[in-house]
Motif scaffolding. Structure first.
Motif, PDB file in Angstrom:
ATOM      1  N   LEU A   1       0.819  -1.220   0.000  1.00 54.46           N
ATOM      2  CA  LEU A   1       0.000   0.000   0.000  1.00 54.46           C
ATOM      3  C   LEU A   1       0.852   1.269   0.000  1.00 54.46           C
ATOM      4  CD1 LEU A   1      -2.889  -0.989   2.444  1.00 54.46           C
ATOM      5  CD2 LEU A   1      -2.898  -0.990  -0.054  1.00 54.46           C
ATOM      6  N   GLU A   2       2.033   1.202   0.619  1.00 50.89           N
ATOM      7  CA  GLU A   2       2.904   2.378   0.562  1.00 50.89           C
ATOM      8  C   GLU A   2       3.456   2.577  -0.848  1.00 50.89           C
ATOM      9  OE1 GLU A   2       6.839   4.428   2.621  1.00 50.89           O
ATOM     10  OE2 GLU A   2       6.173   2.449   3.267  1.00 50.89           O
ATOM     11  N   GLN A   3       3.805   1.465  -1.506  1.00 52.01           N
ATOM     12  CA  GLN A   3       4.292   1.568  -2.882  1.00 52.01           C
ATOM     13  C   GLN A   3       3.216   2.130  -3.812  1.00 52.01           C
ATOM     14  OE1 GLN A   3       6.062  -2.164  -4.178  1.00 52.01           O
ATOM     15  NE2 GLN A   3       6.704  -2.637  -2.089  1.00 52.01           N
ATOM     16  N   ARG A   4       1.963   1.750  -3.530  1.00 55.95           N
ATOM     17  CA  ARG A   4       0.857   2.187  -4.392  1.00 55.95           C
ATOM     18  C   ARG A   4       0.326   3.561  -3.994  1.00 55.95           C
ATOM     19  NH1 ARG A   4      -2.590   4.369  -6.497  1.00 55.95           N
ATOM     20  NH2 ARG A   4      -4.513   3.587  -7.450  1.00 55.95           N
ATOM     21  N   PHE A   5       0.224   3.833  -2.686  1.00 55.06           N
ATOM     22  CA  PHE A   5      -0.344   5.102  -2.210  1.00 55.06           C
ATOM     23  C   PHE A   5       0.715   5.941  -1.495  1.00 55.06           C
ATOM     24  CE2 PHE A   5      -4.342   2.437  -2.133  1.00 55.06           C
ATOM     25  CZ  PHE A   5      -4.909   3.033  -3.233  1.00 55.06           C
ATOM     26  N   ASP A   6       0.726   5.799  -0.161  1.00 54.51           N
ATOM     27  CA  ASP A   6       1.681   6.569   0.643  1.00 54.51           C
ATOM     28  C   ASP A   6       1.833   5.916   2.010  1.00 54.51           C
ATOM     29  OD1 ASP A   6      -0.661   7.276   2.042  1.00 54.51           O
ATOM     30  OD2 ASP A   6      -0.929   9.053   0.800  1.00 54.51           O
ATOM     31  N   LEU A   7       2.692   6.491   2.836  1.00 49.70           N
ATOM     32  CA  LEU A   7       3.004   5.908   4.137  1.00 49.70           C
ATOM     33  C   LEU A   7       1.803   5.932   5.081  1.00 49.70           C
ATOM     34  CD1 LEU A   7       4.969   4.724   6.169  1.00 49.70           C
ATOM     35  CD2 LEU A   7       5.770   7.053   6.664  1.00 49.70           C
ATOM     36  N   LYS A   8       1.029   7.017   5.067  1.00 51.05           N
ATOM     37  CA  LYS A   8      -0.076   7.118   6.032  1.00 51.05           C
ATOM     38  C   LYS A   8      -1.170   6.086   5.757  1.00 51.05           C
ATOM     39  CE  LYS A   8      -2.643  10.960   3.798  1.00 51.05           C
ATOM     40  NZ  LYS A   8      -1.739  11.144   2.635  1.00 51.05           N
ATOM     41  N   THR A   9      -1.386   5.753   4.472  1.00 47.46           N
ATOM     42  CA  THR A   9      -2.375   4.733   4.144  1.00 47.46           C
ATOM     43  C   THR A   9      -1.894   3.360   4.605  1.00 47.46           C
ATOM     44  OG1 THR A   9      -3.039   6.008   2.196  1.00 47.46           O
ATOM     45  CG2 THR A   9      -3.732   3.704   2.281  1.00 47.46           C
ATOM     46  N   ARG A  10      -0.610   3.104   4.404  1.00 46.00           N
ATOM     47  CA  ARG A  10      -0.027   1.854   4.906  1.00 46.00           C
ATOM     48  C   ARG A  10      -0.145   1.768   6.418  1.00 46.00           C
ATOM     49  NH1 ARG A  10       6.425   0.170   4.384  1.00 46.00           N
ATOM     50  NH2 ARG A  10       6.323  -1.707   5.701  1.00 46.00           N
ATOM     51  N   ALA A  11       0.184   2.838   7.101  1.00 46.49           N
ATOM     52  CA  ALA A  11       0.137   2.845   8.566  1.00 46.49           C
ATOM     53  C   ALA A  11      -1.288   2.670   9.081  1.00 46.49           C
ATOM     54  CB  ALA A  11       0.732   4.148   9.098  1.00 46.49           C
ATOM     55  N   LEU A  12      -2.271   3.295   8.402  1.00 50.80           N
ATOM     56  CA  LEU A  12      -3.672   3.191   8.826  1.00 50.80           C
ATOM     57  C   LEU A  12      -4.169   1.748   8.730  1.00 50.80           C
ATOM     58  CD1 LEU A  12      -6.433   4.411   9.622  1.00 50.80           C
ATOM     59  CD2 LEU A  12      -6.850   4.779   7.172  1.00 50.80           C
ATOM     60  N   THR A  13      -3.934   1.107   7.576  1.00 49.13           N
ATOM     61  CA  THR A  13      -4.411  -0.268   7.409  1.00 49.13           C
ATOM     62  C   THR A  13      -3.687  -1.225   8.350  1.00 49.13           C
ATOM     63  OG1 THR A  13      -2.869  -0.496   5.544  1.00 49.13           O
ATOM     64  CG2 THR A  13      -5.159   0.007   5.018  1.00 49.13           C
ATOM     65  N   ALA A  14      -2.393  -1.001   8.561  1.00 46.29           N
ATOM     66  CA  ALA A  14      -1.641  -1.838   9.503  1.00 46.29           C
ATOM     67  C   ALA A  14      -2.196  -1.677  10.914  1.00 46.29           C
ATOM     68  CB  ALA A  14      -0.165  -1.471   9.470  1.00 46.29           C
TER      69      ALA A  14
ATOM     70  N   ASN B   1      -5.576   8.550  -5.689  1.00 49.52           N
ATOM     71  CA  ASN B   1      -4.325   8.718  -4.950  1.00 49.52           C
ATOM     72  C   ASN B   1      -4.481   8.377  -3.470  1.00 49.52           C
ATOM     73  OD1 ASN B   1      -5.496  10.944  -3.643  1.00 49.52           O
ATOM     74  ND2 ASN B   1      -4.651  12.408  -5.126  1.00 49.52           N
ATOM     75  N   GLY B   2      -3.383   8.449  -2.737  1.00 43.95           N
ATOM     76  CA  GLY B   2      -3.361   8.054  -1.340  1.00 43.95           C
ATOM     77  C   GLY B   2      -4.212   8.917  -0.440  1.00 43.95           C
ATOM     78  N   ARG B   3      -4.221  10.213  -0.666  1.00 40.15           N
ATOM     79  CA  ARG B   3      -4.994  11.114   0.188  1.00 40.15           C
ATOM     80  C   ARG B   3      -6.484  10.780   0.137  1.00 40.15           C
ATOM     81  NH1 ARG B   3      -4.490  16.137   2.525  1.00 40.15           N
ATOM     82  NH2 ARG B   3      -6.378  17.421   2.554  1.00 40.15           N
ATOM     83  N   SER B   4      -6.985  10.524  -1.061  1.00 40.38           N
ATOM     84  CA  SER B   4      -8.415  10.229  -1.227  1.00 40.38           C
ATOM     85  C   SER B   4      -8.806   8.922  -0.542  1.00 40.38           C
ATOM     86  CB  SER B   4      -8.766  10.158  -2.720  1.00 40.38           C
ATOM     87  OG  SER B   4      -8.544  11.392  -3.352  1.00 40.38           O
ATOM     88  N   VAL B   5      -8.003   7.867  -0.751  1.00 45.60           N
ATOM     89  CA  VAL B   5      -8.357   6.577  -0.168  1.00 45.60           C
ATOM     90  C   VAL B   5      -8.160   6.596   1.352  1.00 45.60           C
ATOM     91  CG1 VAL B   5      -6.106   5.398  -0.291  1.00 45.60           C
ATOM     92  CG2 VAL B   5      -8.205   4.102  -0.622  1.00 45.60           C
ATOM     93  N   PHE B   6      -7.210   7.362   1.851  1.00 44.37           N
ATOM     94  CA  PHE B   6      -6.983   7.472   3.299  1.00 44.37           C
ATOM     95  C   PHE B   6      -8.220   8.034   4.000  1.00 44.37           C
ATOM     96  CE2 PHE B   6      -5.679  10.039   6.970  1.00 44.37           C
ATOM     97  CZ  PHE B   6      -5.003   9.088   7.726  1.00 44.37           C
ATOM     98  N   TRP B   7      -8.721   9.162   3.493  1.00 39.70           N
ATOM     99  CA  TRP B   7      -9.898   9.765   4.124  1.00 39.70           C
ATOM    100  C   TRP B   7     -11.164   8.954   3.874  1.00 39.70           C
ATOM    101  CZ3 TRP B   7      -9.348  12.779   7.988  1.00 39.70           C
ATOM    102  CH2 TRP B   7      -8.219  13.588   8.092  1.00 39.70           C
ATOM    103  N   ALA B   8     -11.233   8.289   2.733  1.00 39.19           N
ATOM    104  CA  ALA B   8     -12.372   7.402   2.463  1.00 39.19           C
ATOM    105  C   ALA B   8     -12.419   6.270   3.487  1.00 39.19           C
ATOM    106  CB  ALA B   8     -12.278   6.845   1.048  1.00 39.19           C
ATOM    107  N   ALA B   9     -11.248   5.740   3.822  1.00 39.63           N
ATOM    108  CA  ALA B   9     -11.177   4.646   4.791  1.00 39.63           C
ATOM    109  C   ALA B   9     -11.592   5.105   6.188  1.00 39.63           C
ATOM    110  CB  ALA B   9      -9.759   4.070   4.830  1.00 39.63           C
ATOM    111  N   ILE B  10     -11.154   6.287   6.591  1.00 36.65           N
ATOM    112  CA  ILE B  10     -11.515   6.792   7.918  1.00 36.65           C
ATOM    113  C   ILE B  10     -13.017   7.048   8.017  1.00 36.65           C
ATOM    114  CG2 ILE B  10     -11.296   8.790   9.448  1.00 36.65           C
ATOM    115  CD1 ILE B  10      -8.356   8.902   8.755  1.00 36.65           C
ATOM    116  N   ILE B  11     -13.589   7.704   7.002  1.00 32.74           N
ATOM    117  CA  ILE B  11     -15.038   7.990   7.002  1.00 32.74           C
ATOM    118  C   ILE B  11     -15.830   6.686   7.007  1.00 32.74           C
ATOM    119  CG2 ILE B  11     -16.924   9.000   5.650  1.00 32.74           C
ATOM    120  CD1 ILE B  11     -14.826  11.032   4.566  1.00 32.74           C
ATOM    121  N   THR B  12     -15.395   5.735   6.190  1.00 41.00           N
ATOM    122  CA  THR B  12     -16.090   4.446   6.115  1.00 41.00           C
ATOM    123  C   THR B  12     -16.067   3.719   7.446  1.00 41.00           C
ATOM    124  OG1 THR B  12     -15.621   4.170   3.764  1.00 41.00           O
ATOM    125  CG2 THR B  12     -16.063   2.172   5.022  1.00 41.00           C
ATOM    126  N   GLU B  13     -14.918   3.710   8.101  1.00 43.39           N
ATOM    127  CA  GLU B  13     -14.801   2.991   9.369  1.00 43.39           C
ATOM    128  C   GLU B  13     -15.755   3.563  10.411  1.00 43.39           C
ATOM    129  OE1 GLU B  13     -13.865  -0.067  11.526  1.00 43.39           O
ATOM    130  OE2 GLU B  13     -13.131   0.224   9.482  1.00 43.39           O
TER     131      GLU B  13
END
Length: 564
Positions: free
Chosen positions: A107-120, A510-522
């Motif tokens: 996920l970091e390779q595809r998006f960014d570090l914060k998305t990787r850290a969130l899912t982990a 991109n990573g920013r969009s999926v990061f906030w989508a994941a937080i809102i969804t959760e």
């Protein structure tokens, strides 16, 4: 238990653990410790994946679930084969090609570090809590056998599993799980045969199933679409598919199992075999619970299956009220037993009118039994507010210890211990790998050597072991353990799966969009689950779809804002 049973139990556990420790010697680097040097054949991958999923909860709680409410839970697994096919096509080759230790590195390779850290982080929370429940399950057994509090047995069992996982890492887990699953299959068949043998001489396997069916315990398939019904064909095929896809595709406890495969082909074959074998295996376990239900129509079951809690009540000031309830319970059982005998005769004669009449009588008796048990649990709570009033998890254990022959009791209890040890060890190994690779190595200490990361992996295993044991001490409050694990997973798995699907298929996000989508969804999923808007399996579908849609929407808004 007899001395023979104790000997069988202890010998089985010593052999399994010793074999795993012996085979795992020489894990001197982090790849060997976390991925078993990617040397496992397909059958090892298959058995390891199955053992990780089939914890002691499966063998304790599933028969109890079938005993109390029927076989509908088998529908939970209907989406599994399809999920295995999707995994083999998409997830497995990508993870192998990238040579990752954990699923979240991608996920970091595809998006960014914060998305990787969130899912982990989401994984660590979910798996840490769930592993506590799997440690608690076998502690119930020791508690029942020794008649001591589950606190002491939880600490003992948790300590044993942590010890050999810390020493051997992923190799110890894989090798012990191969032997575990072999013994588990043997013991399950033996248990099923013994239940039938203990039934009255004129009640064979087919008649036992017929009697249970007339009392509503063989309802394995339900085609009615009901959003609030936890188990039907549609919730299993759709909600179960998304849950299984997320569990096997994004949960490091499973990803870590098939990443040990020596090649993409070996990993794929192991997963496909798991998809083929899992449903029949789960059906067999539930069927044993149904047979135990029929057995208890001819033999009076305990008024409460958790003997430790019942003994506390017997020694309390509420003992006179308990005796009154026991007398009523005995009377209701005698009426039920007569009804079952009449039902059997009606089935012999093929008299449908008599069959319907006796079925109604038995259903009424069942209802009276439930009322009496409710009065009993209310009495337990009056005596001790912290009493464990959910004895569903003790049904099969009570039957095994009271009715099965010497030697087989020890073997079956060893099976439940082995299942718990296998799934718990896998979980601890995955928690350690995620903590070290995704958190420690990536954020805290990027330039350390292999020896340092290996040491950190061992200490991380110890730390997570302590956390999971702490969670296990509170697991008695959450009802049926099998459902509790899956409900907990459903709060998180859909969100994580949605992130991975966006990563695989929506290259424009991109990573920013999926990061906030994941937080809102959760947040939305947790609210839906807490308010019981739908049955829990549907939360996996809701979480996955919401992440995908919100990520697309946020990406579109981001682009529109840039253009403006």
């Amino acid at each position: 238990m007899s001395e023979i049973d104790w000997a069988v139990l202890i010998l089985t556990l010593i052999v399994i653990v010793s074999y795993g420790v012996y085979k795992s010697r020489g894990a001197q680097n982090i790849e060997g410790y976390l991925l078993a040097s990617q040397s496992s054949p397909w059958y090892s991958v298959c058995l390891s994946v199955m053992a990780t999923q089939a914890s002691a909860i499966t063998f304790l709680a599933a028969p109890g679930l079938a005993f109390s409410s029927g076989m509908g839970f088998v529908q939970f697994y209907f989406g599994l084969p399809l999920a295995m096919i999707v995994l083999c096509i998409t997830f497995v080759p990508i993870f192998h090609r990238l040579k990752v230790y954990t699923a979240y590195e991608f996920l970091e390779q595809r998006f960014d570090l914060k998305t990787r850290a969130l899912t982990a982080l989401l994984f660590l929370i979910q798996r840490g809590l769930s592993t506590g429940i799997t440690i608690y399950a076998p502690s119930i057994i020791l508690s029942t056998i020794l008649n001591i509090n589950t606190t002491y047995t939880t600490l003992c069992i948790g300590g044993i599993v942590v010890a050999y996982t810390v020493y051997g890492g992923s190799k110890a887990v894989s090798y012990t799980q191969m032997l575990q699953m072999s013994i588990i299959f043997l013991g399950l068949f033996a248990a099923g045969i013994m239940v039938v043998q203990l039934l009255p001489a004129d009640i064979g396997f087919g008649r036992a199933i017929s009697i249970a069916g007339k009392m509503g315990r063989t309802n394995a398939i339900d085609f009615k679409l009901d959003w609030n019904n936890q188990y039907n064909v549609w919730s299993g095929l759709i909600g179960g598919f998304f849950l299984q896809l997320s569990y096997f595709g994004t949960d490091q406890s499973q990803v870590g199992r098939y990443l040990t495969g020596s090649s993409v082909g070996q990993s794929r074959l192991g997963l496909l075999m798991n998809g083929l074998v899992k449903i029949p295996m789960q059906f067999l376990i539930l069927l044993i619970g149904v047979l135990v239900f029929t057995f208890y129509q001819y033999n009076r079951p305990p008024v409460f299956f958790n003997s430790f809690e019942l003994n506390k009540l017997e020694k309390s000031s509420y003992s006179p009220q308990l005796e009154v309830l026991k007398a009523k319970y005995e009377q209701v059982f005698q009426e039920k037993q007569q009804g079952v005998v009449k039902l059997n005769k009606a089935l012999d004669l093929g008299d449908q009118s008599a069959i319907d009449q006796q079925r109604s009588v038995l259903q009424q008796a069942d209802g009276q039994t439930k009322v009496l048990r409710k009065e009993l649990t209310d009495l337990m709570l009056k005596n001790d507010k912290g009493a464990d009033i959910n004895d569903n998890n003790y049904v099969f254990l009570s039957f095994v210890t009271r009715y099965l022959p010497q030697g087989l009791i020890g073997l079956l209890i060893a099976i439940i211990f082995l299942a718990s040890m296998g799934s718990t060890a896998s979980a601890l190994n995955s928690l350690a790998s995620t903590s070290v690779i995704d958190i420690y190595k990536r954020l805290l200490n990027k330039e350390a050597g292999d020896e340092k990361y290996l040491k950190a992996s061992r200490w991380s295993t110890v730390l997570w072991g302590a956390v999971c044991i702490g969670m296990a001490l509170y697991a008695s409050k959450i009802g049926n353990l099998l459902e509790a694990v899956n409900i907990l997973g459903s709060y998180i798995y859909g969100t994580i799966l949605g992130v991975f699907l966006v990563a695989f298929y929506l290259k424009q996000v991109n990573g920013r969009s999926v990061f906030w989508a994941a937080i809102i969804t959760e947040v939305i999923v947790c609210i839906c689950g807490w308010q019981e808007v739908v049955a829990y399996l549907w939360l996996n579908l809701i979480g996955c779809v919401l992440v995908v849609l919100l990520a697309l929407l946020l990406q579109m808004l981001s682009r529109a804002g840039k253009k403006a």
